[in-house]
Structures are given as structure tokens and as C-alpha cells.
Design an enzyme around this catalytic site. Sequence first.
Site, PDB file in Angstrom:
ATOM      1  N   SER A   1     105.818  -8.247 -69.277  1.00 43.97           N
ATOM      2  CA  SER A   1     105.512  -9.663 -68.962  1.00 43.97           C
ATOM      3  C   SER A   1     105.843 -10.536 -70.154  1.00 43.97           C
ATOM      4  O   SER A   1     106.229 -11.701 -70.002  1.00 43.97           O
ATOM      5  CB  SER A   1     104.018  -9.843 -68.657  1.00 43.97           C
ATOM      6  OG  SER A   1     103.583  -8.973 -67.661  1.00 43.97           O
TER       7      SER A   1
ATOM      8  N   ARG B   1     120.535 -22.537 -67.405  1.00 43.66           N
ATOM      9  CA  ARG B   1     121.219 -23.280 -66.343  1.00 43.66           C
ATOM     10  C   ARG B   1     120.317 -24.365 -65.786  1.00 43.66           C
ATOM     11  O   ARG B   1     120.782 -25.447 -65.438  1.00 43.66           O
ATOM     12  CB  ARG B   1     121.671 -22.316 -65.237  1.00 43.66           C
ATOM     13  CG  ARG B   1     122.927 -21.526 -65.616  1.00 43.66           C
ATOM     14  CD  ARG B   1     123.240 -20.449 -64.583  1.00 43.66           C
ATOM     15  NE  ARG B   1     122.219 -19.404 -64.612  1.00 43.66           N
ATOM     16  CZ  ARG B   1     121.593 -18.923 -63.549  1.00 43.66           C
ATOM     17  NH1 ARG B   1     121.886 -19.381 -62.351  1.00 43.66           N
ATOM     18  NH2 ARG B   1     120.685 -17.989 -63.676  1.00 43.66           N
TER      19      ARG B   1
ATOM     20  N   HIS C   1     120.498 -10.357 -62.112  1.00 45.34           N
ATOM     21  CA  HIS C   1     120.362 -11.687 -62.726  1.00 45.34           C
ATOM     22  C   HIS C   1     121.727 -12.145 -63.218  1.00 45.34           C
ATOM     23  O   HIS C   1     122.454 -11.374 -63.838  1.00 45.34           O
ATOM     24  CB  HIS C   1     119.380 -11.601 -63.902  1.00 45.34           C
ATOM     25  CG  HIS C   1     118.920 -12.943 -64.393  1.00 45.34           C
ATOM     26  ND1 HIS C   1     119.752 -13.818 -65.046  1.00 45.34           N
ATOM     27  CD2 HIS C   1     117.710 -13.554 -64.314  1.00 45.34           C
ATOM     28  CE1 HIS C   1     119.074 -14.918 -65.360  1.00 45.34           C
ATOM     29  NE2 HIS C   1     117.835 -14.783 -64.924  1.00 45.34           N
TER      30      HIS C   1
ATOM     31  N   ALA D   1      99.885  -9.063 -64.277  1.00 45.05           N
ATOM     32  CA  ALA D   1      99.270  -8.866 -62.963  1.00 45.05           C
ATOM     33  C   ALA D   1      98.031  -7.975 -63.082  1.00 45.05           C
ATOM     34  O   ALA D   1      96.970  -8.290 -62.535  1.00 45.05           O
ATOM     35  CB  ALA D   1     100.278  -8.258 -61.992  1.00 45.05           C
TER      36      ALA D   1
END
Lengths: 610, 245
Positions: free
Chosen positions: A44, A273, A257, A16
Site C-alpha cells: 500500500s 498523465r 498499467h 485494507a
Amino acid sequence: MQTIYTDVLVVGAGLAGERAAIEAAQAGFSAICLSLVPSRRSHSSAAMGGMQAAMGNCAKGEGDCPDVHFSDTVKGSDWGCDQEVARMFADRAPIEMRQLAYWGVPWGRVVPGKGTYYKGGKLYDKEEKEENRGLINSRDFGGTAKWRTCYVSDGTGHSVLYAIDNVCAKLGVEVHDKTESISLIHDGVTCFGAVARCLRTGELRVYLAKATVIATGGFGRIYPGTTNAVICDGGGHITAINTGLVPMGNMEAVQFHPTGIVPTEILVTEGCRGDGGTLLDVNEERFMHIYEPEKQELASRDVVARWMTHHIREGKGVKSPYGDHLWLDIRHLGEKHITGKLREVYEICTSFLGVDPIRQLIPVRPTHHYSMGGVRTNKDGKAYGLGGLFSVGEAACWDMHGFNRLGGNSLAETVVAGGIVGKKIAEFLQGAEVTFNSAVIDAEVKKQQERIQNIISCKAGTENVFKVRAAMQDALFKGANIFRTEAGLTECVKTLQEVLERARKVGLKSNGMGVNPELSAALKIEGQVKMGLMLAYGALMRTESRGSHNREDFPARNDRDWLSRTLAYWKNESDTLPTLEYEPATPVFHIPPGDRGYGKSEIIKAESKG
Amino acid sequence: MGRLLKFNIFRYNPQDPESTPHMESFVLEETDSMTLFIVLNRIREEQDPSLQFDFCCRAGICGSCGMVINGRPGLACHTKTKDLPEEITLLPLPVFQLVGDLSVDTGSWFRELYDTVESWIHTKKQFDPNAPEERMEDAVAESIYELDRCIECGCCVAACGTARMRPDFLGAAGINKVGRFLIDPRDERTEQDYYEIIGNDMGIFGCMGLLACEDVCPKHMPLQDQLGFLRRKMGITALKNFFRK
């Protein structure tokens, strides 16, 4: 004192921050990014799965468009997001993905022809069109109507960060790594830059800038176990909180999470998943389809994490020396897929767990992962309360995520918001002139020098910073976890207030010379406890359940009283609680509050009488 | 009770006039699933809070924690004590400037490298926000990613004989970076352009072929193949240049 001037000072050199710096540099302004670590080690780089953008190139993404992405994002946020911001984000995301391709990101591309994919453990057919050959491909992620997540194997964050950092190098955006911002310089109206500590020598430096940007990522390290890197300690937030003027938005909105590995809490991507992996219990049986018949394993993260915790509470967890956990099963995806598209997952499982995910189950449980809250900004990324101050990325509460963000939306946010906010910063800089007041600068430097000296000389006490930190983490883990209650949160706030007293008495055991890590920790501890209090107190006051904020004593989402965003201030240094204010969640409703389509819960409607 | 592990750790704080480089020993009881990440943090929190080292992601992804572990450069975060003997020696990576104890400055080294090899896509095309993306075969994207996976931990540089002798040597990480752009169809540089960067002793012809880089790379990058591939390619370019003259 070394003083460095730049047009834009970006605190943080992750995606960012660097993306915003690029916009400023392209408009002809000088930009310096400060970073605790070399920029490419920013957190990141650890984002695996991908970035959501409605490209609509792959077969299962056909018909996708920014409207559908917007709608998924608002539902995901449980109507807690700013819909104007979510709309800007969804519209801009595809362009940003294409620009990343132009900058060198090796996106996975569409391969035409017949193929198969797994969902809920079952095999299905799909066919990719010849006309889409070589366009940017997408994979499936939770809480989305379409396959929308653009990816580079499971090293998306890494590849994008390297590409963006390369652009920074090309444009001459400077990165001053091993440099830590420890306070903002301001006169109560305008921010003039920051006082920073060099992590090569321990010396202080002054950075003066017309625009200062906080882009320091999340603050997961205030919890004892988190998927976050060790640098995600809230350092940037603390400098904003300590001004007393800048509020933090929705600090109680914390994402857990579903698939942190046990032990070590390292993340394995939602892509597991998304690509067809399933969750199993102690009997090696699936369970998500019972709770969520429609979305199953791919409901939003708040919902999956909640059901997993519920299932463990029902006694269906697998016992281990590190507590109960569940299993993630990706064995059926096969060796080629696992060592190709899920390569990082394969490496993490083999090197940290000694588990071969091609043949064995992966032990997982919900783990602290993401901070939806942060430095509250307007839609241009401008922080509330102080001129010349901006914030972007996970550090900010911009607020496209509301009370739950979708997987793949935060990595996309870094570059999309970075681009949007960076442009706004460049506009702000056009013709913006600042008069730096040396008295203000000198006073801030002196204040920081004294603070450091007092900690080294143990002026206020000899509390051990690591013990105080552990006490804070423990309180948050116990009281402000996935399921929350009034009793638990009250206890958490009370404990954190005691911890705050101790944090104010921290003194060093070592001599504090040079790049002393004990001093680095000590400089942050009081601010971290303040953040913990904003989180816990905000959660205590919010008497409803929305997204990741689950109150067992208030299970309904209450749109009548709580369709709002919490703003937490620390107004006076000596305060022992934050001051909470509220604002409407969104200035406009493109989609009125309704049912998410998963995670069924009771809703108290906005128009119902109080 | 677990094994008692003895850690011999290099200590030196250049900012402290009284500090001299020396080794210091710490003893810890081994626990289940113990990694050097756990070890070093426990030593800092329980025994000596001034101990300097670098960790970031602690998941083998970011490349922060390269150090010399019993004589071999590697990532500390994914090194398990159960794979090590009872006595463990930890040294900072050589080649890079020492910050203190086990912490070194890889950031400045690599930042200089980006400028030397111009590690960005060179193209005359302008980005058009209204146009669809340029197409690329998935296999090409995958082959670029294969070389893009380098995490710049510096282990290959620290293990390199040439890098120890020549401060300007690009190392396997630097040469691999050139290879990454060379195979990228979006980069319009010619082989001659790349030759000017690495067709010398600072680059591909400085490599002595000892290949410790390949042995120590924690991401198992195909460094040996890259060095061979680029040496052939640059050798051919050199011959072409010779006959052109």
C-alpha cells in the site's frame, strides 16, 4: 507449538487489513495482523497517485457526487462489476477521506485563485473558489468525468498507511510482522485461523480466531515483470485455494498499467498523465488523441495499455536493449510541479533510470500492475465456501472493479472496503462463538510440518524452485498478456500443467534451517502455478473481450453470454486443472450495459438472440 | 563483457547451530543498469539459495532494504553497481537485531518507537461522519508531508553515534516523528507534552550533532534542520520549566 488466540486474525497488514482491524478493535475485539514485512512496508505504501472520492471541492470537480463516481466505476469495469458493491463504495468514499484527515493524513488542499493546468500538452485556465479554501483537493485521473482523486503529493499510499498504522498502534491492534500464514485451519465448514511460519526463526505457530481475514494484496509476482512488490506473491490466496472450498473470482481480469518504466518495471503514477503528461512515440509525436479523441491519454488503463501495445506493434515503438517502449513526457509541467506534486516520480527517474524528467523523456510501456480477481466474497466481505473467513482489498474479488479498475479506485477501496467489511466482521463477532477442535488443529499442523520436511529432504524430487517459478512466469507472460488468443492460451495452459508437475517435485538445495528463503519460495510454488492455471484457463474459456481481457479472436464484448463472473476452484489436490463455475456479474443493474464512451468496441447485446 | 564484481557478504544464520559469523565472497559479471536488488537476487537464485536479505517494493519507497554498503548505510534497491568499485562489501545494519545474513529486525524497533512517542494525532474531538472536513492551508499540509515522508528504513539510526551507545535513543527518525506531530494543528499536545517525550538524553539532548543521519538519509529528509529546530524549542521549554519552579 506456540498457540495464539485472537478474536480477529488479519493476514496482511496493508491498508485494507489494518483498516478492517481498526473497526474490530473499536468495537472492543482483539485483533492481530500478520505481515511478511513491517506493516509500513506493505505494498500500500507504494501507491502514489491518490484515492478517488467524490468530494467535489476543486474547480474541475465541481458538481461531482457519488452517482457520477459510481457511473465512472461501472463503465470502467466494462460492466463486469457488482453494481451493489460499486454503489456502496462510491457512497462511502468521501466520508472515509474525511476520517483519514481526522486521523492525520496531510491531504493536498484547495488553494483559491486563478491557476493553470495541462491537458493533452495544452495549457488551460481554472479558478478555485475562495469558499472552498482548505478543503480536500483532487487531481485528474483516467476514465473519470471529474477531477476526483484525493492526493498527498505522489506519496498518498505512504501517508495514509502511516496514519492508519498509527491508529492501529493507538488502539492496540497487534502487528506480528515477519510472519507468514502458510495454511488455513478449517473443518470443511468453518475457518478457525491459520498455521503461520515465523520469519525470524523459521518456527511454526498456530493462530486461532473467530474470524480470519485474507488481506494480502495482489499476486503480480506470478508474472516475470510487474510493478508489484516482491511480497505480492499470492501467499494469502494460496491458503484459500488449498482449502478446495473457496473460489477465486475473475482471475483472468489482470490490469496492465500504461506507465511502467523500462527497464525495472517500477511504476510511475497515472498522476503524471492526470496532471497533463502525454505519451509520445518513436517520432516524439502524440498518438493517443488519434485512437481516443475524447479521453486521449486519460482513457481507462485497459484502453490506454491496449492502444500503446497496438502502436508499438505498428512499428512506432522506441527500440531499446530491453525491448520496444514509448515515452512519457512531463517536461512541460515544469520543475516546481515535478519536484513537488510528482516528487516520487522525479526520484524514481533520477535514481533508477538516470533520467531527469524535467528535461528528458521517461521510457515507459504497459506493465503488469493489478489483480481485479481474487478471493471471491459477498458484499459483506465474507468469503464464499467457508464460515468465519473474510477477504478485503486487492486480495479480494469484492467486486467493484469487474474487468478493469480505474486509477485511484483501488487505494480508495482499501480503506472504504476495510471500513465496510471491518464493520461487518465486528457484527459477525457479536455473540459469535466458536468451538475449536484440537484434532483439526493438530492435523493441520502435522500436515504442514510434513510438507516442510518433504521439501527439505527432497522426498518428491530435486526440482529447483527458482527455475520452476521462472517457467511459470514465462508461460503467463507469453500466453496471458494484454492481447490473448485461443492458441496462445491453450499453449499457456499446457505449459503451466507441465510446470505444475515440476512444482510438485521441488526440493531444496540448501539446508532449509531457520528463515530459509528457498523454503519460503518452495512452500508457495505449487499454489502459484495453480493460480496461474486459474488465470489462463479462465481466460481461455472466456470467449469475449471485456475490459482488460482482450481476446483477439473474440474482439466483441458479449453481454449475451458473458455478463458473468468466473469462479475458479481447485477441488482436489491432485487435479491438474481448476474447476470453473459462473455467476451473474451483478445482482442488480443501476446502469444497464452500454457504451463506455472510450475504447470503442463491438458489443453483442444481452437481448440479442444466440 | 562487463566488469567482474566481487561481493563480500556478511553471513550468519543464528538458527543454524553450525553457523558462525563470517564473510563470504561471490563473483558476478556486471550487467547494464545493475542494482544491488538484481545482484542479491541473482546470488540467491544462482549461487546460494539460503542467502537472507530483505526487499519489498524495490523502488526506494518502502524502506526494507537498508544495509551497510561499502561502509555506508543505504538502500540496496536503488544502489547501482556502476557507482561502486569492483569490490563491494555488504553488512547488515547495526543497532537492529540480526535475523540472518543481511536481514535485520527493524519492525520491532520502530513499533516500540510508535508507543514511546505516541505517534498518532492526539485530539479530544470526535469524528463526525456527517460534517465536512476541517479546513487546512495547503502549505501546512505540504509541510507536514515533508516530515511524513520518512520511510523508516533505519539508515539514520544505523549511522548514529548516540544510537550505537544508547539503546534507548530515539534516533533522527524518532525525533523527526515528534516534529511531524508538533507542527500538525490537529494534534492538541502542548510543547510540555512533547518535552516529556524528547526533552531528555533519550531524545533531543542525546544527539551529539554528528549529523551522519542527514548524510545517509535516502529520502533526503531535513533531519539537521529538525534536530536544530526541536533542540531550540525544547531548550526554551526547559528554561520556562526552570523559571516556573
